[in-house]
Design a protein around this motif. Structure first.
Motif, mmCIF file in Angstrom:
data_model
loop_
_atom_site.group_PDB
_atom_site.id
_atom_site.type_symbol
_atom_site.label_atom_id
_atom_site.label_comp_id
_atom_site.label_asym_id
_atom_site.label_seq_id
_atom_site.Cartn_x
_atom_site.Cartn_y
_atom_site.Cartn_z
ATOM 1 N N GLU A 69 4.230 -9.045 -10.102
ATOM 2 C CA GLU A 69 2.794 -9.223 -10.230
ATOM 3 C C GLU A 69 2.342 -8.727 -11.597
ATOM 4 O O GLU A 69 3.041 -7.950 -12.257
ATOM 5 C CB GLU A 69 2.059 -8.445 -9.138
ATOM 6 C CG GLU A 69 2.463 -8.843 -7.728
ATOM 7 C CD GLU A 69 1.903 -7.888 -6.693
ATOM 8 O OE1 GLU A 69 0.839 -8.176 -6.125
ATOM 9 O OE2 GLU A 69 2.532 -6.839 -6.465
ATOM 10 N N LEU A 101 -5.580 -3.454 -5.948
ATOM 11 C CA LEU A 101 -7.001 -3.184 -6.132
ATOM 12 C C LEU A 101 -7.824 -3.714 -4.966
ATOM 13 O O LEU A 101 -8.731 -3.044 -4.468
ATOM 14 C CB LEU A 101 -7.486 -3.815 -7.446
ATOM 15 C CG LEU A 101 -7.116 -3.084 -8.739
ATOM 16 C CD1 LEU A 101 -7.545 -3.917 -9.945
ATOM 17 C CD2 LEU A 101 -7.775 -1.716 -8.796
ATOM 18 N N ASP A 102 -7.488 -4.931 -4.522
ATOM 19 C CA ASP A 102 -8.202 -5.518 -3.386
ATOM 20 C C ASP A 102 -8.024 -4.661 -2.129
ATOM 21 O O ASP A 102 -8.982 -4.428 -1.376
ATOM 22 C CB ASP A 102 -7.709 -6.944 -3.125
ATOM 23 C CG ASP A 102 -8.105 -7.900 -4.243
ATOM 24 O OD1 ASP A 102 -9.017 -7.565 -5.023
ATOM 25 O OD2 ASP A 102 -7.487 -8.976 -4.347
ATOM 26 N N VAL A 122 -3.212 -5.365 -13.679
ATOM 27 C CA VAL A 122 -4.592 -5.661 -14.087
ATOM 28 C C VAL A 122 -5.374 -4.402 -14.417
ATOM 29 O O VAL A 122 -6.422 -4.464 -15.044
ATOM 30 C CB VAL A 122 -5.348 -6.455 -12.999
ATOM 31 C CG1 VAL A 122 -4.681 -7.787 -12.762
ATOM 32 C CG2 VAL A 122 -5.438 -5.666 -11.696
ATOM 33 N N ARG A 123 -4.873 -3.253 -13.981
ATOM 34 C CA ARG A 123 -5.504 -1.991 -14.367
ATOM 35 C C ARG A 123 -4.423 -1.037 -14.811
ATOM 36 O O ARG A 123 -3.605 -0.569 -14.034
ATOM 37 C CB ARG A 123 -6.280 -1.351 -13.208
ATOM 38 C CG ARG A 123 -7.116 -0.153 -13.673
ATOM 39 C CD ARG A 123 -7.790 0.560 -12.518
ATOM 40 N NE ARG A 123 -6.869 1.455 -11.847
ATOM 41 C CZ ARG A 123 -7.142 2.082 -10.710
ATOM 42 N NH1 ARG A 123 -8.280 1.851 -10.108
ATOM 43 N NH2 ARG A 123 -6.262 2.890 -10.144
ATOM 44 N N HIS A 127 -12.989 -2.759 -15.018
ATOM 45 C CA HIS A 127 -12.135 -1.629 -15.383
ATOM 46 C C HIS A 127 -12.046 -1.462 -16.894
ATOM 47 O O HIS A 127 -12.008 -0.328 -17.400
ATOM 48 C CB HIS A 127 -10.748 -1.797 -14.775
ATOM 49 C CG HIS A 127 -10.707 -1.540 -13.296
ATOM 50 N ND1 HIS A 127 -10.988 -0.306 -12.748
ATOM 51 C CD2 HIS A 127 -10.442 -2.363 -12.254
ATOM 52 C CE1 HIS A 127 -10.890 -0.377 -11.429
ATOM 53 N NE2 HIS A 127 -10.560 -1.605 -11.113
ATOM 54 N N THR A 169 -13.021 -7.929 -11.586
ATOM 55 C CA THR A 169 -12.432 -6.609 -11.389
ATOM 56 C C THR A 169 -11.765 -6.116 -12.659
ATOM 57 O O THR A 169 -11.927 -4.960 -13.061
ATOM 58 C CB THR A 169 -11.399 -6.652 -10.246
ATOM 59 O OG1 THR A 169 -12.032 -7.139 -9.052
ATOM 60 C CG2 THR A 169 -10.827 -5.266 -9.988
ATOM 61 N N GLU A 170 -11.011 -7.012 -13.310
ATOM 62 C CA GLU A 170 -10.371 -6.644 -14.575
ATOM 63 C C GLU A 170 -11.420 -6.250 -15.607
ATOM 64 O O GLU A 170 -11.271 -5.253 -16.330
ATOM 65 C CB GLU A 170 -9.542 -7.811 -15.107
ATOM 66 C CG GLU A 170 -8.311 -8.146 -14.292
ATOM 67 C CD GLU A 170 -7.594 -9.362 -14.836
ATOM 68 O OE1 GLU A 170 -6.674 -9.183 -15.646
ATOM 69 O OE2 GLU A 170 -7.966 -10.500 -14.469
ATOM 70 N N THR A 209 -1.983 -3.559 -9.471
ATOM 71 C CA THR A 209 -2.066 -5.013 -9.477
ATOM 72 C C THR A 209 -3.351 -5.442 -8.776
ATOM 73 O O THR A 209 -4.035 -4.629 -8.147
ATOM 74 C CB THR A 209 -0.854 -5.618 -8.754
ATOM 75 O OG1 THR A 209 -0.910 -5.239 -7.370
ATOM 76 C CG2 THR A 209 0.454 -5.112 -9.345
ATOM 77 N N GLN A 210 -3.670 -6.736 -8.856
ATOM 78 C CA GLN A 210 -4.872 -7.237 -8.196
ATOM 79 C C GLN A 210 -4.777 -7.050 -6.683
ATOM 80 O O GLN A 210 -5.762 -6.699 -6.025
ATOM 81 C CB GLN A 210 -5.069 -8.712 -8.534
ATOM 82 C CG GLN A 210 -6.385 -9.295 -8.050
ATOM 83 C CD GLN A 210 -7.581 -8.613 -8.693
ATOM 84 O OE1 GLN A 210 -7.656 -8.524 -9.903
ATOM 85 N NE2 GLN A 210 -8.514 -8.126 -7.883
ATOM 86 N N ARG A 211 -3.591 -7.258 -6.127
ATOM 87 C CA ARG A 211 -3.400 -7.073 -4.681
ATOM 88 C C ARG A 211 -3.700 -5.627 -4.280
ATOM 89 O O ARG A 211 -4.370 -5.371 -3.271
ATOM 90 C CB ARG A 211 -1.953 -7.444 -4.315
ATOM 91 C CG ARG A 211 -1.557 -7.120 -2.880
ATOM 92 C CD ARG A 211 -0.083 -7.433 -2.644
ATOM 93 N NE ARG A 211 0.773 -6.752 -3.581
ATOM 94 C CZ ARG A 211 1.142 -5.471 -3.470
ATOM 95 N NH1 ARG A 211 0.717 -4.748 -2.449
ATOM 96 N NH2 ARG A 211 1.938 -4.925 -4.363
ATOM 97 N N SER A 235 -10.644 -11.922 -14.254
ATOM 98 C CA SER A 235 -11.409 -11.643 -13.044
ATOM 99 C C SER A 235 -12.452 -10.564 -13.304
ATOM 100 O O SER A 235 -12.340 -9.768 -14.245
ATOM 101 C CB SER A 235 -10.462 -11.173 -11.930
ATOM 102 O OG SER A 235 -9.985 -9.883 -12.219
#
Length: 541
Positions: free
Chosen positions: A313, A334-335, A316-317, A396, A392-393, A330-332, A390
């Protein structure tokens, strides 16, 4: 085996040389300053002004910080054991057939006090050539303080007054960390304990890294490698706790492989001789992107076991430098984190409602009516900025920018203008990762013009008028109505003796804020200096 670096730059040695040159330059500057102060009669023991006292205090703090950093570097260098040219590669280069070589690293190969191993600049004839970090290295001892020394409080006429508690020491075993750099055509087997659970690979090709059951490796970082294989053979997780059921690598969320710029990397988890799960990693095929100033090769990916399968993956942060949000995610992840927080918030509200009862004037409990929430119609939000990233990205990145901007403002307020410039620069560099980069005069996700104006003010404080002018101009271009950017551009022009240009900028700022006394005074002063300059020129003629 020697400790030199052959065929490529030894960055550790280069860093030491640069550090020595910086130290020598600082010593020369300090000596010149002392001689100049002596000549002016300012070399007294005590400060001759409040400003001098503050300057001496800052210099002392910088000196202390430098001593701490130098001490850390010396300890780090003292712990490092380098192994290079492990195999005799001359026969391989001549094309001669050679038998497989096996080199075993034991405690006998380690110098006294060395606890970090670097394997570098080594080329084998094939992957049959093997380097083994034996289990014997797990018996390397390191002493560390278990408790900090405590000074007990003194009591009147107490017999124990002045007694200092001695720090207790404990022994830890194993290597601290393993670095593998510029290694090709061989196999490396890790059978020893790693205290940090960390291995780093860089600039390697055609290498197989085997982590075996005696090792303790949780996190692996691979950068700019090609055709490598990482295998975990019944390897334990980095989060095993004594007395609890054993975890294998991949069964904890922090068992991960980070990689950037890696081509054709095979990762496999092997249990009892059988491949349980495997995957291929390639930064181009995995969708690495160019973000801001970072190239695709610098884009960070992570491979870990998700629901029993290895999965790659995008990160993203990234771990923040300020200590907050230190774990890269990762995005997963974070979600999932956001979902957990929402559930916890709802649970807290529900518990509070159960604990609090509303009664009427007669003391009877009032039954709360269910409120039917209106169904919101989905609104299609069109945001050009979010096309390549995204929300979210973006959130952050903006949070990191705001943190560095705030810290820069604090440094500026404390008179630490150099530190303020550094922090403002970090904020601007991070903002370049946002998708609105280059959107001058339009909507901004993060207010770059404010940071540019602030950095311009810091440059003015340090007397670097050219850089102050550049930042003031950029601030005006980014947000043409931001009066502080225009004002600081005018101040920079004035300081450079460009009075006509300064008057134009200051007049523009005055037009936006006609009641601002500071701008009005600066404009009047520039006009006076312009008049004086013109008279001087006429007198010369």
């Amino acid at each position: 085996m020697s400790s030199g670096i052959a065929g490529r730059t030894n960055y550790s040695d280069w860093d030491k040389k640069v550090s020595d040159l910086v130290d020598q330059t600082e010593e020369d500057e300090a000596r010149e300053k002392e001689e100049a102060e002596k000549a002016l009669g300012l070399c007294g023991k005590y400060a001759h002004s409040k400003a001098d006292a503050e300057e001496r205090q800052k210099a002392q703090e910088v000196k202390q910080a430098k001593e701490v950093l130098d001490g850390y570097r010396k300890r780090e260098g003292a712990n490092m054991q380098a192994f290079d040219k492990v195999f005799d590669s001359s026969k391989a280069e001549e094309g001669k057939a050679t038998d497989a070589s096996i080199v075993r690293l034991t405690r006998d190969a380690m110098d006294a006090g060395k606890r970090v191993v670097t394997i570098c600049d080594t080329t084998g004839s094939s992957q049959k050539d093997t380097i083994v970090l034996t289990q014997d290295l797990s018996h390397l001892e390191s002493k560390m303080n278990a408790t900090a020394p405590v000074v007990p409080k003194d009591f009147s006429e107490d017999a124990d007054n002045g007694v200092k508690e001695q720090p207790q020491q404990r022994t830890i075993y194993g290597l601290i960390k393993l670095f593998i750099s510029n290694v090709h055509n061989c196999t490396i087997v890790v059978r020893c304990k790693l205290i940090t659970g960390s291995v780093e690979l860089s600039h390697c090709s055609n290498v197989t890294l085997k982590i075996e059951k005696e090792a303790t490796v949780a996190t692996l970082q691979a950068d700019l490698c090609e055709d490598i294989c990482v295998e975990f053979h019944d390897a334990p997780s980095g989060k095993n706790i004594s007395g609890q059921a054993k975890l294998y690598w991949g069964e904890d969320k922090d068992d991960r492989i980070f990689h950037a710029g890696v081509k054709q990397m095979r990762v496999a988890v092997v249990r009892d001789g059988f491949v349980e799960t495997e995957c291929m990693c390639d930064y181009l095929k995995d969708g690495a992107l160019v973000v801001g100033n970072a190239s695709a090769e610098e884009h960070q990916s992570v491979t870990s076991v998700v629901d029993g399968e290895l999965k790659t993956e995008q990160v993203v942060r990234h771990g923040a430098t300020t200590g907050k949000n230190a774990r890269a995610m990762t995005q997963r992840e974070l979600d999932r984190e956001n979902e957990t927080r929402e559930k916890a918030a709802k649970m807290a509200v529900a518990m509070a409602e159960d604990m609090i009862k509303i009664v009427d004037k007669d003391g009877k409990e009032v039954v709360k009516k269910e409120v039917v929430q209106p169904v919101e119609q989905p609104v299609e939000e069109v945001e050009e900025f979010y096309a390549s990233m995204s929300k979210t990205e973006i959130d952050h990145i903006v949070a990191d920018c705001e943190q560095n901007k705030t810290r820069g403002n604090e440094a500026f307020g404390a008179g630490e203008y150099g530190q303020a410039i550094l922090l403002y620069t970090l904020a601007l560099d991070k903002a370049d990762e946002l998708p609105d980069k280059g959107n001058k005069g339009g909507k901004q996700i993060f207010p770059r013009h404010i940071v540019l104006s602030n950095r311009s003010a810091a440059f003015l404080k340090l007397g670097d008028h050219e850089k102050a002018l550049v930042d003031g101009t950029k601030a005006q271009e980014t947000e043409p109505t931001y009066v502080k950017g225009i004002f600081r551009r005018g101040l920079a022009l004035h300081a450079m003796g460009r009075y006509q240009d300064a008057i134009e900028s200051l007049a523009a700022a005055h037009k936006i804020e006609p009641k601002n006394k500071q701008i009005k005074q600066a404009l009047q002063f520039a006009e006076v200096r312009m008049t004086q300059e013109m008279r001087k020129r006429m007198g010369e003629k």
